[in-house]
Design a protein around this motif. Structure first.
Motif, PDB file in Angstrom:
ATOM      1  N   ALA A   1      43.141 -64.642  68.218  1.00 27.65           N
ATOM      2  CA  ALA A   1      44.138 -63.684  67.717  1.00 27.65           C
ATOM      3  C   ALA A   1      44.121 -62.088  68.915  1.00 27.65           C
ATOM      4  CB  ALA A   1      43.471 -62.187  66.505  1.00 27.65           C
ATOM      5  N   GLU A   2      45.552 -62.377  69.801  1.00 24.33           N
ATOM      6  CA  GLU A   2      46.083 -61.468  71.277  1.00 24.33           C
ATOM      7  C   GLU A   2      46.355 -60.282  69.560  1.00 24.33           C
ATOM      8  OE1 GLU A   2      49.320 -63.952  72.554  1.00 24.33           O
ATOM      9  OE2 GLU A   2      48.537 -65.029  71.460  1.00 24.33           O
ATOM     10  N   GLN A   3      45.805 -59.309  70.000  1.00 31.25           N
ATOM     11  CA  GLN A   3      46.157 -57.797  69.489  1.00 31.25           C
ATOM     12  C   GLN A   3      47.115 -57.240  70.584  1.00 31.25           C
ATOM     13  OE1 GLN A   3      44.934 -57.069  66.692  1.00 31.25           O
ATOM     14  NE2 GLN A   3      46.294 -55.053  67.109  1.00 31.25           N
ATOM     15  N   GLU A   4      48.006 -56.626  69.383  1.00 32.78           N
ATOM     16  CA  GLU A   4      49.029 -56.176  70.508  1.00 32.78           C
ATOM     17  C   GLU A   4      48.270 -54.529  69.908  1.00 32.78           C
ATOM     18  OE1 GLU A   4      52.979 -59.139  71.508  1.00 32.78           O
ATOM     19  OE2 GLU A   4      52.514 -57.487  69.839  1.00 32.78           O
ATOM     20  N   TYR A   5      48.982 -53.493  71.018  1.00 36.16           N
ATOM     21  CA  TYR A   5      49.191 -51.632  69.972  1.00 36.16           C
ATOM     22  C   TYR A   5      49.232 -50.927  71.382  1.00 36.16           C
ATOM     23  CZ  TYR A   5      45.183 -52.002  74.614  1.00 36.16           C
ATOM     24  OH  TYR A   5      44.582 -52.382  75.559  1.00 36.16           O
ATOM     25  N   PHE A   6      49.670 -49.557  71.060  1.00 35.57           N
ATOM     26  CA  PHE A   6      49.725 -48.998  71.494  1.00 35.57           C
ATOM     27  C   PHE A   6      48.773 -47.499  72.125  1.00 35.57           C
ATOM     28  CE2 PHE A   6      54.059 -50.373  69.917  1.00 35.57           C
ATOM     29  CZ  PHE A   6      55.475 -49.948  70.654  1.00 35.57           C
ATOM     30  N   LEU A   7      48.763 -46.986  72.936  1.00 37.48           N
ATOM     31  CA  LEU A   7      48.112 -45.789  73.577  1.00 37.48           C
ATOM     32  C   LEU A   7      49.408 -44.793  73.842  1.00 37.48           C
ATOM     33  CD1 LEU A   7      45.506 -48.011  76.217  1.00 37.48           C
ATOM     34  CD2 LEU A   7      45.246 -46.711  73.579  1.00 37.48           C
ATOM     35  N   ILE A   8      48.773 -43.615  72.757  1.00 42.37           N
ATOM     36  CA  ILE A   8      49.115 -41.655  73.429  1.00 42.37           C
ATOM     37  C   ILE A   8      48.487 -41.411  73.722  1.00 42.37           C
ATOM     38  CG2 ILE A   8      51.708 -43.337  72.497  1.00 42.37           C
ATOM     39  CD1 ILE A   8      50.948 -41.036  70.527  1.00 42.37           C
TER      40      ILE A   8
ATOM     41  N   GLU B   1      58.265 -38.276  75.361  1.00 45.12           N
ATOM     42  CA  GLU B   1      57.096 -37.444  76.057  1.00 45.12           C
ATOM     43  C   GLU B   1      56.232 -38.292  75.143  1.00 45.12           C
ATOM     44  OE1 GLU B   1      58.429 -33.007  75.278  1.00 45.12           O
ATOM     45  OE2 GLU B   1      57.864 -34.186  74.000  1.00 45.12           O
ATOM     46  N   MET B   2      56.086 -38.987  74.637  1.00 44.54           N
ATOM     47  CA  MET B   2      54.784 -39.800  73.939  1.00 44.54           C
ATOM     48  C   MET B   2      54.769 -41.060  74.624  1.00 44.54           C
ATOM     49  SD  MET B   2      55.084 -39.346  69.783  1.00 44.54           S
ATOM     50  CE  MET B   2      56.918 -39.762  69.368  1.00 44.54           C
ATOM     51  N   ILE B   3      55.761 -42.146  75.394  1.00 46.51           N
ATOM     52  CA  ILE B   3      55.991 -43.349  75.362  1.00 46.51           C
ATOM     53  C   ILE B   3      55.527 -43.483  76.843  1.00 46.51           C
ATOM     54  CG2 ILE B   3      56.384 -44.186  73.176  1.00 46.51           C
ATOM     55  CD1 ILE B   3      58.909 -45.089  74.568  1.00 46.51           C
ATOM     56  N   TYR B   4      55.483 -42.350  77.147  1.00 47.89           N
ATOM     57  CA  TYR B   4      55.437 -42.029  79.281  1.00 47.89           C
ATOM     58  C   TYR B   4      55.120 -41.102  79.559  1.00 47.89           C
ATOM     59  CZ  TYR B   4      59.989 -44.984  78.994  1.00 47.89           C
ATOM     60  OH  TYR B   4      60.904 -45.915  78.144  1.00 47.89           O
ATOM     61  N   ASN B   5      53.943 -40.557  78.578  1.00 48.09           N
ATOM     62  CA  ASN B   5      53.425 -39.150  78.772  1.00 48.09           C
ATOM     63  C   ASN B   5      51.978 -39.677  79.567  1.00 48.09           C
ATOM     64  OD1 ASN B   5      50.802 -37.092  78.127  1.00 48.09           O
ATOM     65  ND2 ASN B   5      53.303 -35.824  78.945  1.00 48.09           N
ATOM     66  N   VAL B   6      51.615 -41.221  79.813  1.00 52.80           N
ATOM     67  CA  VAL B   6      49.694 -41.627  79.492  1.00 52.80           C
ATOM     68  C   VAL B   6      50.171 -41.724  81.867  1.00 52.80           C
ATOM     69  CG1 VAL B   6      48.116 -43.406  79.278  1.00 52.80           C
ATOM     70  CG2 VAL B   6      49.510 -42.205  77.221  1.00 52.80           C
TER      71      VAL B   6
END
Ligand code: ADP
Ligand code: MG
Length: 697
Positions: free
Chosen positions: A193-200, A692-697
């Motif tokens: 199972a290839e698991q996709e995810y977001f990190l913020i 801010e959320m998706i370009y901040n890390v």
């Protein structure tokens, strides 16, 4: 931090290697036999194993043990008991019996049972699944279990999966014998199972009530930059992400999860982890564990891992590509074309079983991936459409065409006779991949791409296994009379030809994201169920109930209960989302808007005193005032509709109401809020923006 992988790998897992080393020989043998013959464990063996596990777990720092199960809530469940017991003279001793290992009795009444409880049968118990390994995590010994009611009705996600694996194995073993495969005694479905995810960033997350309560953003205007530059996919890893991934790998390895591949995904802030495939039941446990570890490790890095299928509107959502195949106990991958004509014929027959199965049970495949969250992803922004189809690649399609037309199959250099020559091996080449297909052949497995990122994979795999078992059993009936005879090959070819003729409508190699496909699929008569409420009721269609009963996966009650649980969960999800929207709108977004309008008005008044004009402020204030009115009306309407929805009787009717009226109003409200956000200065907008959320890390 550099990890020595072989040293740490599975260091917290009580796997076969540890068992072999720690159990008396005859106990280990008994255990192995139990697993191979799928028998219950006898108590003496269980006592020995329990004692060995306890000693091992205590060495690993465990003080407690827990039966770990996968109820219908969608997350895993655990309740911890310590090993502690009263010894002589009031001392404390550490004890763990075979009985406690094998069976637990959690209070089942608080888990969803979909009405099974009404029949007074939902008092439940958990039972160790010895085909999954125990492991130590955070000071506890985890024992993977199934969860069933006292009268045997299933209350969890693992039991149907295990049943489907048995059904598939029994059927496939019989099927393989027809092709001269006499040695195989067990066929196991496999999954990677290839698991996709977001990190913020956690600081951003904490300011968004929608993310906290629902896992996705319910408001938020599109940022100036989305994923149009394709500059995130496989991009180099930022230091913070790299550090996260390194620690994640290490934690997963310790738990015996073969985390193999990691990379940035298509959407900004989106990533993927792919493990090496394993048996479906272990793969399911490991995926549940992986998701939990992903979330926990993120917090240590000041990050939050979002597993929701669609945390951000307008960019890609997250899926869980469910790579599926079948392995025999003598090491063959049944979706590998093979080197001899007979192996190829066997492969093509299995392929046709899948084609027939996916076509006949497209509704089951679709609903196995259905959830309120995944509804936002399927058919939107670069996700597979809600229509089930199969991709086979040019080469395989040409082979099938040749069979259908009674022709030899020609490649550039030679001509092949099916069943006489060995087929050329198929390229496992990524250029031949169709990434828009929900169910794609990728050289030696099928990749089911519809599954949502937060979903438990037991259900899709259980349904897939059952469907394939059904088709193979039909093929057996047809072919068994010809077993070992001269006519066998001909009968197989005849069967394949029929299947291809009748079911090739399910094969589609074009662009699954295009609008033309929707029309084309309709012409072909393929079902299109855009939402959970459209597909879920088909769970209990007679044709589906028939195969579940035939293979002992679900009875009618269990199936009805499951359908209800899914629909109720859908309604609850939308209800929470709608109420969160109302709350954020009332307490944060509307007040901010009104505040800013008064600031503008004050400025207009001030400026007019010194004879200045206020064209800009006036125009902005007018626009915002108009939007604020609309916003207010929408809040009132949404609240009213949610309250009404809560009164609707019947799981299906209620889910439909939520879908048709509540969700529709949520869309309207969001559009208004996003328009306001685009006008408001950043300092006046109370919640973090998409950028801010998706370009901040
Ligand atoms: P891609 O992104 O090209 O699809 P990945 O390497 O990310 O490829 O993922 C492929 C997944 O398929 C891995 O989890 C891999 O272990 C899995 N896989 C490979 N062979 C099989 C098989 N026979 N059965 C199930 N899964 C498999
Ligand atoms: Mg992939």
């Amino acid at each position: 931090m550099t990890a020595n992988i072989p040293d740490i790998f599975a260091s917290n897992v009580f796997n076969e290697e540890v068992m072999k080393a720690r159990l008396p020989k005859n106990v280990y043998k008994n255990y192995k036999r139990t697993i191979q013959q799928r028998e219950p464990l006898d108590m003496t063996t269980a006592d020995f194993i329990a004692n060995a596990i306890k000693d091992w777990a205590i060495e690993k720092g465990a003080t407690h043990y827990t039966h770990w199960f996968q109820p219908m809530t969608g997350s895993t469940a655990e309740k911890h008991d310590s090993f502690i017991s009263v010894g002589a003279n009031g001392t404390a001793i550490m004890e763990f019996s075979g009985k406690a290992l094998v069976k637990g009795e959690p209070d089942a009444s608080s888990f969803p049972s979909g009405g099974l409880r009404r029949t007074d049968s939902a008092r439940g118990y958990t039972a160790w699944d010895p085909t999954s390994y125990c492991f130590v995590k955070e000071g506890s010994l985890y024992i993977p279990t199934v969860f069933v009611s006292y009268t045997g009705e299933i209350l969890d996600k693992k039991t149907p999966l295990l049943r489907s694996m048995d059904a598939l194995s029994t059927t496939a073993v019989r099927f393989l014998k027809l092709f001269g495969n006499e040695r195989v005694t067990r066929v196991t479905s496999t999954v990677g199972a290839e698991q996709e995810y977001f990190l913020i960033d956690k600081a951003m997350f904490d300011q968004r009530e929608d993310l906290i309560l629902t896992g996705r953003t319910l408001f938020g205007a599109k940022p100036p930059k989305g994923q149009e530059l394709d500059d995130q996919y496989f991009a180099n890893l930022k230091p913070r992400i790299a550090a996260y991934m390194a620690e994640l790998d290490e934690e997963l390895w310790k738990l015996g999860i073969y985390s193999k591949t990691k990379h940035n995904e298509v959407a900004p802030a989106q990533h993927e982890m792919a493990p090496i495939f394993t048996t479906s039941n272990l793969g399911t446990d490991q995926n549940e564990l992986a998701m939990e570890v992903m979330e926990k490790v993120a917090l240590r890095h000041g990050l939050v891992c979002l597993l929701h299928e669609k945390p951000f509107e307008g960019v890609n959502g997250s899926g869980k590509h469910n790579n599926w195949s079948m392995s025999t106990d003598d090491g063959q991958n049944l979706l590998d074309p093979g080197d001899t004509p007979m192996e190829n014929l066997q492969f093509l027959t299995i392929l046709c079983a899948l084609i027939k199965g996916v076509d006949e049970y497209a509704d089951l495949m679709r609903l196995s991936a259905a959830s309120a969250g995944n509804d936002h992803r399927l058919g939107a922004d670069e996700a597979p459409p809600a229509i089930i189809s199969m991709f086979l690649g040019e080469e395989l399609e040409a082979v099938l065409k040749a069979i259908e037309n009674d022709e030899a199959y020609k490649t550039q250099s030679s001509t092949f006779e099916i069943g006489v020559n060995a087929l050329p091996s198929f390229p496992k080449d990524s250029t031949d991949r169709n990434r828009t297909s929900p169910f794609a052949f990728t050289g030696n497995r099928f990749e089911f791409r519809m599954v949502g990122s937060s979903d438990n994979i037991a259900c899709p795999n259980a349904l897939l296994n059952t469907i394939v078992a059904e088709e193979l059993s039909q093929f057996i009936e047809r072919l068994e009379p010809f077993k070992g005879s001269n006519g066998f090959e001909n009968e197989v070819k005849k069967l394949l030809k029929e299947v291809i003729k009748e079911h090739s409508r399910i094969i589609f190699n074009g662009d699954g994201y295009s609008a033309e496909w929707i029309k084309e699929a309709e012409k072909r008569g393929l079902p299109n169920y855009p939402s959970t409420v459209d597909c879920m009721p088909h769970y209990t269609d007679e044709k589906n109930l028939r195969i579940f009963r035939k293979f002992g996966i679900y009875n009618r009650n269990e199936l009805t209960a499951r359908t209800e649980i899914h629909l109720e969960k859908y309604s609850k999800t939308i209800r929470i989302e709608a109420r969160t929207m109302v709350e954020m709108a009332r307490k944060q977004l509307l007040p901010a808007t009104l505040d800013y309008i008064s600031k503008l008005c004050a400025s207009i008044a001030n400026k007019s005193q010194i004879g200045f004009t206020s064209r800009t402020e006036t125009s902005m204030a007018e626009k915002l005032n108009e939007l604020a009115d609309k916003f207010y009306d929408s809040i009132q309407r949404l609240e009213e509709r949610v309250n009404k929805a809560c009164l609707v009787e019947g799981a299906r009717q209620q889910a439909e109401f939520f879908h048709d009226y509540v969700l529709a109003e949520m869309d309207i409200m969001r559009e208004i809020a996003d328009e306001i956000e685009l006008i408001m200065p950043r300092t006046e907008w109370p919640i973090p923006t998409y950028s801010e959320m998706i370009y901040n890390v």
